[in-house]
Scaffold this active site. Structure first.
Site, mmCIF file in Angstrom:
data_model
loop_
_atom_site.group_PDB
_atom_site.id
_atom_site.type_symbol
_atom_site.label_atom_id
_atom_site.label_comp_id
_atom_site.label_asym_id
_atom_site.label_seq_id
_atom_site.Cartn_x
_atom_site.Cartn_y
_atom_site.Cartn_z
ATOM 1 N N THR A 190 1.037 -1.325 0.295
ATOM 2 C CA THR A 190 0.163 -0.169 0.288
ATOM 3 C C THR A 190 0.494 1.840 -0.640
ATOM 4 O OG1 THR A 190 -1.729 -1.208 0.733
ATOM 5 C CG2 THR A 190 -1.932 1.447 0.613
ATOM 6 N N THR A 398 4.405 -11.911 9.885
ATOM 7 C CA THR A 398 4.843 -12.076 11.862
ATOM 8 C C THR A 398 5.447 -10.809 12.772
ATOM 9 O OG1 THR A 398 6.604 -12.820 10.960
ATOM 10 C CG2 THR A 398 4.299 -14.660 11.406
#
Lengths: 398, 398
Positions: A190, A398
């Protein structure tokens, strides 16, 4: 074009009249020193134009924006990191309404808009986001905090501001904060960009110039060729300066957005160098764009850049594979000013290979391919692909 | 279709009547135990069909091949590693003529063809290649040596052979050697495949079936989305068996080439797993192909596979970015049989995330995306992108 004087300013959005911004950490991001909810607010309400991702799965905040009537005004942009609010369906849009309705109890908002970046497919943590409203200072001008709050895998904040003085002595200010990293084409992993100005730019010019500058800047860079669900470029103006000159504003917007695009590329996930791929002599501009974009997106070219391998074979092969009209007897390839391929000059001698290698060691250089077929030209910008890119993207969640 | 019995054989090309092959090391490759010049020879001369790269800069051996009249017969294919003879201009073609003219003094050759893989932009070391002709055993059936000689970054040789018995008790043999690694679409970092058969296949069927099987196999796999200057698939038949059945041959050729394609993918540069991207429910087969190919080529998807990250967000985002018609309320995504996304089911609970993770740990699994828009379907095959890919390609030339 009229003359003008442009001055670079510190302090980002804080330089633009009537704009306020701040950010706080509400626990979505582990590092409490960096915000995860930010806002940009204008007093008075401002005109707004936006360019959104071409991804068919546009995120909820984009769909929420598009519900407003054309030419709406707003006074509030709310931004969050760590959660994209994408692929969340109608519930994702409803969540924004819930958040904005709570916000309106804290401060007067007009057509508030939202922008999100982060992981796809999870509902927004509404309670956490709402908890920000008691902590944010709605009258602050903390551009630095906002710029840092919108970062994801970015390694440095992206913030720029200019003061532009016109020939008649009037001036306007323009500033932006932006985030990028793995991305391309107001697109992927993004990219978000928020540009605020106090220039007296008419709404019709806003739309047109924002699209033009997007083509000139963000749409010419490639980190990984992907296009995200959330990519957004917004231009906001409250017209508190009466100054405006269309040609000057267009040039300044190009410069601002191009510099931000280069910052994004330098900060491409794991990237170590920025390379301009200039294709000229193509049958048409479209063909030049096709070849240039193929180069900036090619995995083989990107890894060769990382390996600082002066062999031009992968450049030539990628042009050939892009499907544009070309001919190996007409092609020439330069690294900066150094000729490394032409019909009469194919094998690099040790000396030239050494020179090519020196050019490739730089942080930044230009690969120029002249196809010798016509007048078409296009330049796109790419970066190398390193171990780090794989690491960041294999371990992102993660 | 008639019944038939297919038996897998050891020994590769050695199983096909009238075909001979061998390889030697002439010093182009440092490891003297592995050949760098190989041949495949047929007695009597054979029919030949070929599919070549779509790269506009086709290498010299391809241009040399194309000088022969349509429907020519040949009895000799010479193959070298370490040098692609690509972007070498007319001189590259002349070099092949020189080599073949020397070869014709050693053994009777009819319309000999050449195939090369290696670095682009360097003239062939003619003397070294010619020196092979005194060492090669033209009556050997050393398929293993030939299969190993054509390898570049391949980590294992690719060699297959079948005996096919038809209903009437007649039989034919078909075998192939192949090399791949970083590549796609009879394309890149060079894929070469040589298929020999003694089946009595008519020339018109050869062309048609070879193209069909190429679409079904090599054109559906993607290692890095690049297309090389040298990619070649050749089918040779000397018709020494009188056996032939079009439907059976087509099915066997599909099976042979698909298995080779899977071997290439398993051996993709740095790849650890093979993933099938099945897209169905698209508006059309073309749309399904577009979405499926976008998935097998996406850097973000490839790194997520390497990271064994069960998040479906990158899958959805890549479909959205591919430009096909889709709708997040109609989409479903499965990993093997496990539903991981639908309109009513978006956030993975711990248990399902654990199941998804187990599926992703496998060497091989299927991602099925049903777009729910129509009947279009297509499956392509990709592999993950690891640190190793970057390492191999950053350091390839050295």
């Amino acid at each position: 074009m009229s003359n003008y004087t442009i001055t670079s300013l510190n302090g980002g959005l804080a330089n633009v009249k009537g704009f306020f911004c701040d950010a706080v950490n509400v626990g979505m991001r582990p590092d409490a020193d960096q915000g995860d909810v930010a806002f940009i607010r204008s007093e008075p309400p401002c005109d707004i134009s936006a360019v959104f991702t071409s991804n068919r799965f546009q995120a909820a905040p984009i769909k929420h924006y598009q519900r407003y009537p054309k030419d709406f005004q707003t006074n509030f942009v709310l931004i969050n990191a760590k959660n994209a609010n994408a692929m969340t369906g109608q519930k994702g849009i409803d969540d924004i309404d819930t958040i904005m309705s709570t916000l309106s109890q804290k401060i007067e908002v007009l057509n508030p808009v939202m922008s999100s970046t982060g992981v796809i497919g999870y509902r927004l943590p509404i309670d956490k986001i709402i908890s920000a409203f008691d902590k944010l200072d709605f009258h602050a001008k903390h551009s630095d905090k906002a710029a840092r709050a919108i970062m994801t895998t970015d390694s440095f904040k992206k913030e720029l501001a200019y003061r532009v003085e016109l020939e008649d002595g009037s001036h306007f200010n323009i500033a932006a904060i932006c985030k990028g990293a793995g991305m391309i084409n107001p697109a992927m992993a993004t990219m978000l960009c928020f540009i605020a100005t106090d220039a007296d730019i008419p709404k019709t010019d806003m739309e047109h110039l924002l699209h033009k500058s997007t083509e000139y800047s963000f749409n010419r860079i490639s980190v990984d060729g992907d296009t995200s669900t959330n990519d957004t470029v917004m231009l906001l103006t409250n017209k508190l300066s009466t100054a405006y000159d269309k040609a000057v504003f267009s040039e300044v917007l190009n410069k601002l957005m191009f510099e931000l695009a280069m910052m994004i590329l330098k900060d491409g996930e794991g990237a170590n160098k920025v390379v301009a791929f200039e294709v000229k002599g193509a049958k048409s501009d479209e063909e030049a764009k096709k070849a240039s974009t193929a180069l900036s997106n090619s995995l083989l070219v990107k890894t060769a850049l990382f390996g600082e391998d002066p062999n031009w074979g992968r450049i030539a092969s990628t042009i050939g594979a892009s499907g544009v009209e070309c001919d190996e007897t007409k092609l020439t390839i330069h690294y900066d000013e150094l000729l490394i391929y032409s019909d009469t000059f194919r094998e690099l001698d040790k000396e030239r290979e050494e020179s090519a290698y020196k050019i490739m060691k730089q942080d930044q250089f230009t690969v120029t391919c002249d196809l010798g077929m016509g007048d078409g030209a296009y330049t796109s910008y790419g970066c190398d692909l390193s171990y780090e890119y794989v690491k960041i993207n294999a371990e992102y969640r993660t």
